[in-house]
Design a protein around this motif. Structure first.
Motif, short mmCIF file in Angstrom:
data_model
loop_
_atom_site.label_atom_id
_atom_site.label_comp_id
_atom_site.label_asym_id
_atom_site.label_seq_id
_atom_site.Cartn_x
_atom_site.Cartn_y
_atom_site.Cartn_z
N THR A 98 -20.44 15.59 -35.07
CA THR A 98 -21.33 16.63 -35.47
C THR A 98 -22.10 17.44 -34.38
O THR A 98 -22.54 18.45 -34.39
CB THR A 98 -22.29 16.21 -36.52
OG1 THR A 98 -22.98 15.37 -36.07
CG2 THR A 98 -21.59 15.94 -37.63
N THR A 99 -22.07 16.88 -33.15
CA THR A 99 -23.00 17.36 -32.00
C THR A 99 -22.14 17.95 -30.93
O THR A 99 -21.31 17.52 -30.32
CB THR A 99 -23.66 16.34 -31.30
OG1 THR A 99 -24.56 15.73 -32.38
CG2 THR A 99 -24.68 16.75 -30.32
N PRO A 100 -22.01 19.38 -31.05
CA PRO A 100 -21.41 20.02 -29.96
C PRO A 100 -21.78 19.88 -28.43
O PRO A 100 -23.06 19.77 -28.35
CB PRO A 100 -21.51 21.55 -30.07
CG PRO A 100 -22.85 21.44 -31.24
CD PRO A 100 -23.00 20.28 -31.48
N VAL A 101 -20.79 19.73 -27.59
CA VAL A 101 -21.11 19.58 -26.20
C VAL A 101 -20.35 20.59 -25.37
O VAL A 101 -19.46 21.22 -25.87
CB VAL A 101 -20.74 18.31 -25.61
CG1 VAL A 101 -21.91 17.18 -26.28
CG2 VAL A 101 -19.51 17.77 -25.75
N HIS A 102 -20.64 20.85 -24.07
CA HIS A 102 -20.19 21.88 -23.42
C HIS A 102 -18.97 20.99 -22.31
O HIS A 102 -19.29 20.19 -21.61
CB HIS A 102 -21.13 22.55 -22.41
CG HIS A 102 -21.72 23.52 -23.33
ND1 HIS A 102 -22.53 23.06 -24.20
CD2 HIS A 102 -21.83 24.90 -23.14
CE1 HIS A 102 -23.47 24.13 -24.72
NE2 HIS A 102 -22.84 25.29 -24.23
N PHE A 103 -17.58 21.49 -22.53
CA PHE A 103 -16.81 21.02 -21.41
C PHE A 103 -16.57 21.89 -20.59
O PHE A 103 -16.09 23.13 -20.83
CB PHE A 103 -15.62 20.60 -22.28
CG PHE A 103 -15.69 19.29 -23.14
CD1 PHE A 103 -15.40 18.22 -22.47
CD2 PHE A 103 -15.73 19.57 -24.33
CE1 PHE A 103 -15.36 17.05 -23.39
CE2 PHE A 103 -15.89 18.27 -25.20
CZ PHE A 103 -15.51 17.19 -24.66
N HIS A 104 -16.79 21.90 -19.31
CA HIS A 104 -16.81 22.78 -18.35
C HIS A 104 -15.89 22.62 -17.12
O HIS A 104 -16.14 21.62 -16.19
CB HIS A 104 -18.24 23.17 -17.84
CG HIS A 104 -18.44 24.30 -16.99
ND1 HIS A 104 -19.68 24.95 -16.33
CD2 HIS A 104 -17.36 25.47 -16.66
CE1 HIS A 104 -19.56 25.98 -15.60
NE2 HIS A 104 -18.22 26.19 -15.86
N SER A 162 -13.64 27.49 -16.95
CA SER A 162 -13.35 27.60 -18.46
C SER A 162 -14.40 26.69 -19.05
O SER A 162 -14.64 25.56 -18.61
CB SER A 162 -11.98 27.32 -18.82
OG SER A 162 -11.62 27.54 -20.22
N ILE A 163 -14.79 27.16 -20.18
CA ILE A 163 -15.82 26.43 -20.93
C ILE A 163 -15.18 26.32 -22.46
O ILE A 163 -14.93 27.49 -22.90
CB ILE A 163 -17.27 27.16 -20.94
CG1 ILE A 163 -17.74 27.03 -19.57
CG2 ILE A 163 -18.16 26.32 -21.86
CD1 ILE A 163 -19.23 27.70 -19.32
N HIS A 164 -15.44 25.08 -23.02
CA HIS A 164 -15.25 24.94 -24.46
C HIS A 164 -16.39 24.10 -25.02
O HIS A 164 -16.75 23.28 -24.60
CB HIS A 164 -14.16 24.26 -24.84
CG HIS A 164 -13.84 23.98 -26.11
ND1 HIS A 164 -13.23 25.02 -27.27
CD2 HIS A 164 -14.10 22.91 -26.96
CE1 HIS A 164 -13.46 24.51 -28.57
NE2 HIS A 164 -13.72 23.26 -28.26
N ILE A 165 -16.93 24.71 -26.30
CA ILE A 165 -18.11 23.98 -27.03
C ILE A 165 -17.54 23.33 -28.15
O ILE A 165 -17.13 24.07 -28.82
CB ILE A 165 -19.21 24.94 -27.24
CG1 ILE A 165 -19.63 25.63 -25.84
CG2 ILE A 165 -20.52 24.37 -27.79
CD1 ILE A 165 -20.76 26.87 -26.14
N GLY A 166 -17.80 22.13 -28.13
CA GLY A 166 -17.69 21.36 -29.54
C GLY A 166 -17.63 19.96 -29.34
O GLY A 166 -18.19 19.51 -28.59
N PRO A 167 -17.61 19.40 -30.58
CA PRO A 167 -17.74 17.68 -30.63
C PRO A 167 -16.61 16.98 -30.14
O PRO A 167 -15.52 17.57 -29.82
CB PRO A 167 -17.97 17.27 -32.04
CG PRO A 167 -17.09 18.68 -32.60
CD PRO A 167 -17.14 19.80 -32.00
#
Length: 388
Positions: free
Chosen positions: A267-273, A281-286
């Motif tokens: 349930t907790t989104p994190v940033h993959f950068h 590129s950045i994606h935000i998600g659990p």
């Protein structure tokens, strides 16, 4: 909508069990009870059963029919002394102590079933022979593809020995007519070697001889490639072994042993950068994405995680949850250890499997190719053993 789903589940359970409220037997487990009939099971935690005890005077007020016990007063480790089905197997009798017995109508339990046909996830155990096969050109090609399908479907990966060095021929094994591989910011095919000159944006760990811990590929884009194939052109002089862990299965096991950690990571989104000289590129998600109570996709990449920016009171809780999940993944019993030799390849599901490699010396050379899930399954499903 979230409030509606539990109601729908209760209605569905009631309909499903209508006329089937007679169970064959009951089993006691460590912290729950299981009711079993010919086709179905229902699991109830002991604390839930004690909390919902219908006994007048012990749990229910004799005049108002209201509950008189707060669940906070019930020990979390409570266990019954004895359980049995009574009254022609239509009621469940639970003896908690010599002076407290609960008698549940099975109609009540079926209408409130929250653990129906539940499959308990055991601690991950791996065997390398489950995922390996040796290619033999004398055997029918359809049999080879059927064996790949079986392993990929069941375990999330397949290791094929002695397939050869023709990369384009191997690609054809897993693509239906008209489909193509997934090109990324590295190019169409990666040459994973320290002296790489063929790929773009090769300023990343894959093009070094360093060890790389367990991770999924491309978590920093919205739609990562579903499958990856690693083909060995030349093995290392020393080191360079690959290892893999089933992240989906590990997540389901985490749910069994630490539901709070599982909830945090789903349930907790994190940033993959991903930040390179000429690509970002950045994606935000659990880390763990779920769908209908199953694990749909795992994104796990310690080297592309951006700094966490959680509330102060939550930060250590997240680290603890992450560490708990990692402890399952990094357990050697959860991993397949593979040394790829010249002409071998491994194909794995990038949404379910994590992959890693050891540090190495010498001119090790692997080729990496990405595929879409739909393409691989469309090609292989026609070769499943029940169709050939």
């Amino acid at each position: 909508m979230n409030n509606i789903r539990p109601c729908l589940r209760l209605v569905q359970n009631s309909i499903f069990f209508q006329g089937q409220q007679r169970f064959l037997h009951v089993e006691k487990h460590k912290d729950y009870l299981r009711l079993i009939n010919k086709n179905d099971t229902m699991d109830f935690h002991y604390i839930w059963l004690r909390h919902n005890c219908p006994t007048i005077g012990k749990s229910i007020h004799p005049k108002t029919n209201e509950r008189i016990v707060d669940c906070a007063a019930i020990p979390s480790e409570i266990k019954p002394e004895h359980v049995e089905l009574v009254e022609n197997e239509k009621k469940l009798k639970i003896t908690w102590s010599k002076d407290h017995t609960s008698l549940f109508d099975l109609a009540f339990l079926t209408s409130n079933a929250y653990g129906k046909n539940r499959l308990e996830t055991k601690k991950p155990q791996t065997k390398i022979e489950d995922i390996e096969l040796i290619y033999d050109e004398k055997n029918p090609h359809e049999t080879y593809l059927a064996n790949c399908y079986e392993r990929l479907k069941k375990y999330g990966l397949v290791v094929v020995r002695q397939r050869g060095l023709d990369t384009e021929d191997i690609i054809k094994d897993f693509l239906p007519c008209g489909a193509s591989v997934v090109e990324t910011h590295f190019g169409r095919i990666e040459d994973l070697r320290p002296d790489n000159t063929t790929n773009q944006n090769n300023d990343q760990l894959g093009y070094t001889n360093s060890a790389i811990n367990l991770h999924t590929d491309q978590p920093f884009i919205a739609d990562p490639p579903g499958m990856q194939l690693l083909q060995c052109i030349r093995s290392a002089d020393k080191g360079g072994d690959n290892y893999f862990a089933n992240a989906r299965y590990a997540a389901l096991y985490l749910r069994e042993i630490d539901p709070n950690a599982y909830y945090i990571l789903t349930t907790t989104p994190v940033h993959f950068h991903r930040k390179q000289k000429e690509f970002q590129s950045i994606h935000i998600g659990p880390i763990i994405e779920i769908d209908n109570d199953d694990v749909k996709q795992v994104r796990h990449s310690y080297f592309t995680l951006a700094p966490f920016n959680f509330p102060f009171w939550f930060t250590t809780a997240y680290y603890n949850a992450y560490r708990k999940y990692a402890s399952i993944l990094y357990d050697p019993q959860s991993q397949y250890r593979v040394k790829l030799e010249r002409g071998d390849f491994v194909l794995y599901d990038n949404y379910k499997m994590l992959h890693a490699r050891e540090e190495f010396t010498g001119p090790r050379h692997l080729r990496g190719i990405y595929f879409r899930h739909t393409d691989v399954w469309n090609k292989l499903e026609k070769f499943s053993k029940d169709k050939i």
